[in-house]
Design a protein around this motif. Structure first.
Motif, PDB file in Angstrom:
ATOM      1  N   THR A 125       0.804  -1.460  -0.184  1.00 41.31           N
ATOM      2  CA  THR A 125      -0.610   0.328  -0.030  1.00 41.31           C
ATOM      3  C   THR A 125       0.672   1.363  -0.132  1.00 41.31           C
ATOM      4  O   THR A 125       1.712   1.441   0.619  1.00 41.31           O
ATOM      5  CB  THR A 125      -1.353  -0.435   1.055  1.00 41.31           C
ATOM      6  OG1 THR A 125      -1.989  -1.308   1.265  1.00 41.31           O
ATOM      7  CG2 THR A 125      -1.495   0.922   1.264  1.00 41.31           C
ATOM      8  N   PRO A 126       0.808   2.326  -0.499  1.00 41.53           N
ATOM      9  CA  PRO A 126      -0.763   1.986  -1.581  1.00 41.53           C
ATOM     10  C   PRO A 126      -0.364   1.548  -2.756  1.00 41.53           C
ATOM     11  O   PRO A 126      -1.253   1.587  -3.736  1.00 41.53           O
ATOM     12  CB  PRO A 126      -0.658   3.630  -1.926  1.00 41.53           C
ATOM     13  CG  PRO A 126       1.005   4.269  -1.559  1.00 41.53           C
ATOM     14  CD  PRO A 126       1.641   3.271  -1.167  1.00 41.53           C
ATOM     15  N   THR A 127       0.368   1.482  -4.164  1.00 38.76           N
ATOM     16  CA  THR A 127       0.523   1.399  -5.461  1.00 38.76           C
ATOM     17  C   THR A 127       0.444  -0.433  -5.168  1.00 38.76           C
ATOM     18  O   THR A 127      -0.212  -1.158  -6.042  1.00 38.76           O
ATOM     19  CB  THR A 127       2.309   1.045  -5.500  1.00 38.76           C
ATOM     20  OG1 THR A 127       3.173   0.743  -4.467  1.00 38.76           O
ATOM     21  CG2 THR A 127       2.458   2.737  -5.299  1.00 38.76           C
ATOM     22  N   ARG A 128       0.656  -1.280  -4.335  1.00 38.95           N
ATOM     23  CA  ARG A 128       0.027  -2.696  -4.144  1.00 38.95           C
ATOM     24  C   ARG A 128       0.833  -3.393  -5.739  1.00 38.95           C
ATOM     25  O   ARG A 128      -0.351  -4.525  -5.892  1.00 38.95           O
ATOM     26  CB  ARG A 128      -1.044  -2.817  -3.934  1.00 38.95           C
ATOM     27  CG  ARG A 128      -1.690  -2.443  -2.969  1.00 38.95           C
ATOM     28  CD  ARG A 128      -3.469  -2.421  -2.710  1.00 38.95           C
ATOM     29  NE  ARG A 128      -3.975  -1.904  -1.196  1.00 38.95           N
ATOM     30  CZ  ARG A 128      -4.977  -2.013  -0.437  1.00 38.95           C
ATOM     31  NH1 ARG A 128      -6.020  -2.171  -1.484  1.00 38.95           N
ATOM     32  NH2 ARG A 128      -4.736  -1.562   0.657  1.00 38.95           N
TER      33      ARG A 128
END
Length: 234
Positions: free
Chosen positions: A128-131
């Protein structure tokens, strides 16, 4: 290179003996415990599993003698494996090769041979946030490298936030002969985060349950060989 010398014919025979003693099957519980104090002990008391694969365990709040295989932070949070027979061997602590956002935390995985079966309690890269899917796959691959051939249970909270996450994980584990046997919902989401992959074992029964944790837990009955259910049966 991790030694797999204990994964021998004798080990496989021992697994068969344990399965026969349990009427041909083993009960496995999988639960992300959300760091809730004492939840592992309470689950053991009410479910009496042969194997418990715990993620986000609060180890310092538990009887640590029950979890000889564990990989936790200095605060006692991480993954752990309980084996009712007490026969734990070939314990491997594996850190995710990619740190979580901020660069300080790396998800911790524990793998061990329990009653002759290779067991993995997996808490996957979140990101998180890109995962990022690739980072989750790197995590899965480094754990696979620590396993040898033979019967295996690879289960836990995979943080498969999207279908591409789950497809990629399923493909990579499939190359090692691990087939997805059961997935279950995270409350409030339409896509599962928690999964069980099996090799050399088959799923006979599966149920989910609620606890103090945010994730549902799963109780599984597995048996040796190819008789029973696969994911396609559900």
């Amino acid at each position: 290179m991790v030694s797999t010398s204990s994964l021998s014919v004798a080990s496989l025979a021992y697994t068969t003996e344990i399965l026969e003693q349990n009427g041909g099957s083993l009960t496995v519980v999988v639960q992300n415990m959300q760091k809730k104090a004492g939840i592992a002990g309470r689950l053991l008391a009410c479910t009496a599993p042969d194997i418990l694969l715990a993620q986000e365990i609060n180890l310092f709040s538990e009887d640590r003698n029950l979890f000889r295989a564990h990989h936790t932070s200095r605060l006692g949070y991480g993954t752990a494996i309980y084996c009712r027979s007490g026969d734990i061997a070939n314990v491997r602590q594996i850190a995710c090769p990619v740190p979580e956002f901020g660069g300080f935390i790396r998800k911790k995985t524990i793998a061990a041979e329990c009653a002759g079966i290779q067991c993995v309690s997996f808490h996957g890269y979140n990101g998180t946030p890109t995962r990022d899917v690739r980072s989750l796959i790197e995590h899965v691959q480094v754990v696979l490298e620590a396993l040898g051939p033979g019967r295996a249970i690879f289960a836990g909270d995979f943080n498969t936030w999207t279908e591409p996450h789950l497809d990629a994980v399923t493909e990579v584990l499939g190359t090692a002969g691990l087939q997805r046997a059961f997935s279950w919902q995270y409350p409030g989401r339409n896509f599962p985060l928690d999964h069980v992959f099996l090799r050399g074992l088959t799923l006979l029964q599966s149920t989910t349950f609620t606890s103090e944790a945010d994730h549902l837990g799963a109780t599984l009955v597995v048996a040796d060989g190819s008789q029973g259910h696969t994911l396609d049966d559900y």
